[in-house]
Design a protein around this motif. Structure first.
Motif, PDB file in Angstrom:
ATOM      1  N   SER A  94       0.848  -1.195   0.000  1.00  0.00           N
ATOM      2  CA  SER A  94       0.000   0.000   0.000  1.00  0.00           C
ATOM      3  C   SER A  94       0.876   1.236   0.000  1.00  0.00           C
ATOM      4  N   LEU A  95       0.250   2.368  -0.329  1.00  0.00           N
ATOM      5  CA  LEU A  95       0.965   3.639  -0.286  1.00  0.00           C
ATOM      6  C   LEU A  95       1.379   3.969   1.145  1.00  0.00           C
ATOM      7  N   GLN A  96       0.538   3.595   2.102  1.00  0.00           N
ATOM      8  CA  GLN A  96       0.868   3.854   3.503  1.00  0.00           C
ATOM      9  C   GLN A  96       2.096   3.061   3.925  1.00  0.00           C
ATOM     10  N   SER A  97       2.146   1.797   3.508  1.00  0.00           N
ATOM     11  CA  SER A  97       3.300   0.951   3.827  1.00  0.00           C
ATOM     12  C   SER A  97       4.569   1.531   3.224  1.00  0.00           C
ATOM     13  N   LEU A  98       4.477   2.027   2.004  1.00  0.00           N
ATOM     14  CA  LEU A  98       5.622   2.657   1.360  1.00  0.00           C
ATOM     15  C   LEU A  98       6.032   3.914   2.107  1.00  0.00           C
ATOM     16  N   ALA A  99       5.049   4.721   2.490  1.00  0.00           N
ATOM     17  CA  ALA A  99       5.339   5.983   3.175  1.00  0.00           C
ATOM     18  C   ALA A  99       5.979   5.757   4.528  1.00  0.00           C
ATOM     19  N   GLU A 100       5.613   4.679   5.220  1.00  0.00           N
ATOM     20  CA  GLU A 100       6.094   4.434   6.579  1.00  0.00           C
ATOM     21  C   GLU A 100       7.467   3.765   6.632  1.00  0.00           C
TER      22      GLU A 100
ATOM     23  N   VAL B 130      13.884   3.625   3.286  1.00  0.00           N
ATOM     24  CA  VAL B 130      13.939   4.278   1.979  1.00  0.00           C
ATOM     25  C   VAL B 130      13.753   5.778   2.142  1.00  0.00           C
ATOM     26  N   SER B 131      14.533   6.553   1.403  1.00  0.00           N
ATOM     27  CA  SER B 131      14.440   8.017   1.460  1.00  0.00           C
ATOM     28  C   SER B 131      13.165   8.504   0.781  1.00  0.00           C
ATOM     29  N   ALA B 132      12.856   9.764   0.970  1.00  0.00           N
ATOM     30  CA  ALA B 132      11.686  10.358   0.322  1.00  0.00           C
ATOM     31  C   ALA B 132      11.806  10.263  -1.194  1.00  0.00           C
ATOM     32  N   GLU B 133      13.017  10.467  -1.703  1.00  0.00           N
ATOM     33  CA  GLU B 133      13.233  10.374  -3.146  1.00  0.00           C
ATOM     34  C   GLU B 133      13.011   8.944  -3.647  1.00  0.00           C
ATOM     35  N   GLY B 134      13.470   7.987  -2.848  1.00  0.00           N
ATOM     36  CA  GLY B 134      13.288   6.585  -3.215  1.00  0.00           C
ATOM     37  C   GLY B 134      11.819   6.187  -3.219  1.00  0.00           C
ATOM     38  N   LYS B 135      11.051   6.745  -2.299  1.00  0.00           N
ATOM     39  CA  LYS B 135       9.621   6.451  -2.237  1.00  0.00           C
ATOM     40  C   LYS B 135       8.892   7.033  -3.435  1.00  0.00           C
ATOM     41  N   VAL B 136       9.269   8.227  -3.829  1.00  0.00           N
ATOM     42  CA  VAL B 136       8.666   8.845  -5.017  1.00  0.00           C
ATOM     43  C   VAL B 136       8.989   8.015  -6.256  1.00  0.00           C
ATOM     44  N   GLU B 137      10.242   7.546  -6.341  1.00  0.00           N
ATOM     45  CA  GLU B 137      10.647   6.732  -7.490  1.00  0.00           C
ATOM     46  C   GLU B 137       9.834   5.443  -7.561  1.00  0.00           C
ATOM     47  N   ALA B 138       9.526   4.843  -6.411  1.00  0.00           N
ATOM     48  CA  ALA B 138       8.765   3.590  -6.378  1.00  0.00           C
ATOM     49  C   ALA B 138       7.350   3.770  -6.923  1.00  0.00           C
ATOM     50  N   LEU B 139       6.830   4.997  -6.901  1.00  0.00           N
ATOM     51  CA  LEU B 139       5.466   5.253  -7.375  1.00  0.00           C
ATOM     52  C   LEU B 139       5.318   5.020  -8.877  1.00  0.00           C
ATOM     53  N   LYS B 140       6.437   4.984  -9.596  1.00  0.00           N
ATOM     54  CA  LYS B 140       6.334   4.774 -11.045  1.00  0.00           C
ATOM     55  C   LYS B 140       5.768   3.398 -11.376  1.00  0.00           C
ATOM     56  N   ASP B 141       5.778   2.490 -10.382  1.00  0.00           N
ATOM     57  CA  ASP B 141       5.165   1.174 -10.572  1.00  0.00           C
ATOM     58  C   ASP B 141       3.695   1.299 -10.957  1.00  0.00           C
ATOM     59  N   TYR B 142       3.033   2.366 -10.484  1.00  0.00           N
ATOM     60  CA  TYR B 142       1.602   2.529 -10.731  1.00  0.00           C
ATOM     61  C   TYR B 142       1.286   3.056 -12.129  1.00  0.00           C
ATOM     62  N   TYR B 143       2.255   3.673 -12.787  1.00  0.00           N
ATOM     63  CA  TYR B 143       1.937   4.260 -14.081  1.00  0.00           C
ATOM     64  C   TYR B 143       2.870   3.824 -15.215  1.00  0.00           C
ATOM     65  N   THR B 144       3.835   2.951 -14.931  1.00  0.00           N
ATOM     66  CA  THR B 144       4.750   2.473 -15.977  1.00  0.00           C
ATOM     67  C   THR B 144       4.334   1.078 -16.427  1.00  0.00           C
TER      68      THR B 144
ATOM     69  N   LEU C 274      12.237  -5.804 -10.969  1.00  0.00           N
ATOM     70  CA  LEU C 274      11.799  -5.011  -9.826  1.00  0.00           C
ATOM     71  C   LEU C 274      12.350  -3.595  -9.878  1.00  0.00           C
ATOM     72  N   GLU C 275      13.615  -3.450 -10.250  1.00  0.00           N
ATOM     73  CA  GLU C 275      14.209  -2.114 -10.321  1.00  0.00           C
ATOM     74  C   GLU C 275      13.570  -1.260 -11.416  1.00  0.00           C
ATOM     75  N   ALA C 276      13.131  -1.903 -12.496  1.00  0.00           N
ATOM     76  CA  ALA C 276      12.522  -1.157 -13.602  1.00  0.00           C
ATOM     77  C   ALA C 276      11.246  -0.452 -13.164  1.00  0.00           C
ATOM     78  N   PHE C 277      10.504  -1.046 -12.229  1.00  0.00           N
ATOM     79  CA  PHE C 277       9.209  -0.483 -11.856  1.00  0.00           C
ATOM     80  C   PHE C 277       9.174   0.099 -10.447  1.00  0.00           C
ATOM     81  N   LEU C 278      10.042  -0.341  -9.566  1.00  0.00           N
ATOM     82  CA  LEU C 278      10.033   0.151  -8.187  1.00  0.00           C
ATOM     83  C   LEU C 278      11.212   1.066  -7.877  1.00  0.00           C
ATOM     84  N   GLY C 279      12.210   1.045  -8.728  1.00  0.00           N
ATOM     85  CA  GLY C 279      13.373   1.890  -8.502  1.00  0.00           C
ATOM     86  C   GLY C 279      14.493   1.167  -7.779  1.00  0.00           C
TER      87      GLY C 279
END
Length: 466
Positions: free
Chosen positions: A113-119, A123-137, A152-157
């Protein structure tokens, strides 16, 4: 009489024997079942050691509870009332900054979930933002035959994969993430990406499957995992199987009708069907066929050292509420992981004294040095790691060291192709001889049980066609 010989008394071999007996019980023809095991005890990498109040596993310590093929077998063996569950599922990653919690709502470190990622603390804030590309790539090129790490790196960073996911998955498969193939590890992640458009979204949609049992993700038995082995052995003998222990299969030779099997005790067996449920290296030596060597040589293995340390310290003195940690590369400890066994498995310490298990893998830069050490020296290495990571400096009251050297299967990118090549050659060169076990078809106990059931079914079909 039709003779079926199973070579190798680990969980795959015993499961094969069990399901053969199930399927053949109503057969009218005379069939003899034989199992050959080189060691004095059955179980392969499954062995429970009991020292006073402590229960320690030299190999696998549990079975994944969500695997549906295990429960029916336990019912058949009257083991259901002996099942115990892990007490908690919380885990940590130990870094140079100390222990960092792996988010609860995650599967192998992948957020649900987004909450799990946020918590996530890893992972840094930048790393969390990068992981969001999984939802639109979208996935436009990856197939099940590609590298799990690259997928995994292609879509989660790269950051979340390297800091949170890779330590967990590499701990399970004893290999570098980029060397593992999707098909041999997590094919459902690719299916989720293609079906839901997102790895995290697919896991979230199937959340009940992975987190529905709460923290009870694994099962063991009140007296240890060897209870499963003992029950399978007892059932097999009670139903008429002949079991050789402390007797190695030395050479298998094809004859005009069937096969000749030479044993280390001087006996010779004639067999119509043979299951080789040993490591690939042992199968190669048994068959002694140059036509198979190229494939056998591409079945790779890793190594592992397991060190149990038991302390005369109350378990509640450990202030962290979890099952243990996986060590990051920059952590400063030599171990790759540490399970807080008495926390994860309450049955392993009757009086609630602290029991720890440390793992040292061959992928570690320290392994070549560690494998040369004595058990006493490895005990001291373990004590240093416990002191550094958890601040416990007491002398252990019990220790159990196990070295699994060059016998832990490691599935690389071409593993499936190698196995398929072996299957074709075996069918042509050695009809009615079947390769089985973790060298080929899965390392988990449920995978081995499923492989045993499938192998038994294949043999019965061949018998019925004959």
């Amino acid at each position: 009489m039709t003779t079926i010989v199973v070579i190798g008394g680990g969980i795959t071999g015993l499961s094969t024997l069990h399901y053969l007996q199930n399927e053949l019980k109503d057969q009218q023809q005379d069939i003899e079942l034989v199992l050959i095991e080189a060691n004095e005890t059955l179980g392969g990498k499954i062995r429970t050691v009991r020292d006073g109040e402590f229960i320690m596993e030299t190999g696998a310590d549990s079975i994944v509870s969500r695997k549906t093929n295990v429960a029916p077998l336990l019912e058949e063996l009257n083991l259901s009332d002996q099942v115990v569950y892990n007490a908690t599922g919380t885990s940590f990653i130990y870094t140079n900054e100390g222990l960092k919690k792996i988010p609860d709502e995650s599967v192998f470190g992948i957020p649900l979930s987004l909450q799990s990622l946020a918590e996530s603390e890893l992972v840094s804030a930048e790393g969390k933002v990068e992981a969001l590309k999984d939802y639109y790539t979208p996935n436009e090129s990856f197939t099940k035959h590609d590298s799990l790490g690259e997928f995994l790196e292609a879509f989660l960073g790269e950051e979340i994969v390297q800091k949170q996911i890779a330590p967990v998955i590499s701990g399970v498969y004893s290999g570098a993430l980029h060397d593992l193939m999707i098909a041999s590890t997590f094919p459902y992640l690719l299916e989720y990406k293609d079906t839901y458009g997102s790895i995290m979204g697919g896991l979230a949609a199937n959340k009940e499957k992975y987190l529905g049992s709460g923290n009870k993700k694994f099962i063991s038995f009140k007296q240890g995992v060897s209870e499963l082995i003992d029950a399978l052995e007892h059932s097999a003998v009670q139903r008429g199987a002949k079991i050789y222990k402390g007797t190695a299969a030395k050479k298998l030779e094809r004859k005009t009708h069937g096969y000749r099997l030479d044993l280390s005790n001087g006996e010779v067996l004639e067999a119509d069907y043979v299951v080789i449920s040993t490591l690939g290296s042992a199968a190669k030596e048994l068959l002694q066929d140059p036509r198979l060597n190229e494939d056998f040589d591409q079945l790779y293995t890793k190594s592992l050292i397991s060190v149990y340390l038991a302390y005369d310290i109350s378990d509640d003195k450990l202030t962290y509420n979890g099952t243990g940690f996986i060590a990051s590369q920059d952590s400063g400890v030599k171990c790759d992981a540490c399970t807080w066994t008495s926390r994860k498995w309450e049955h392993t310490s009757e009086n609630r004294r602290l029991l720890m298990r440390l793992f040292y893998k061959s992928s570690s830069p320290h392994y070549e040095e560690l494998i040369q050490l004595t058990d006493e020296e490895l005990k001291r290495v373990g004590m240093d790691d416990i002191r550094l990571s958890l601040g416990i400096s007491a002398e252990p009251v019990s220790c159990e060291v196990t070295k699994w050297h060059d016998n832990m299967p490691n599935y690389h990118l071409k593993h499936r192709q190698v196995v398929e090549s072996l299957e074709r050659k075996m069918e042509d060169l050695y009809p009615n001889v079947i390769l089985a076990g973790c060298s080929y078809y899965g390392v988990g106990i449920p995978d081995c049980i499923a492989n045993g059931e499938k192998t038994a079914s294949l043999i019965v079909k061949q018998i019925n066609r004959a």
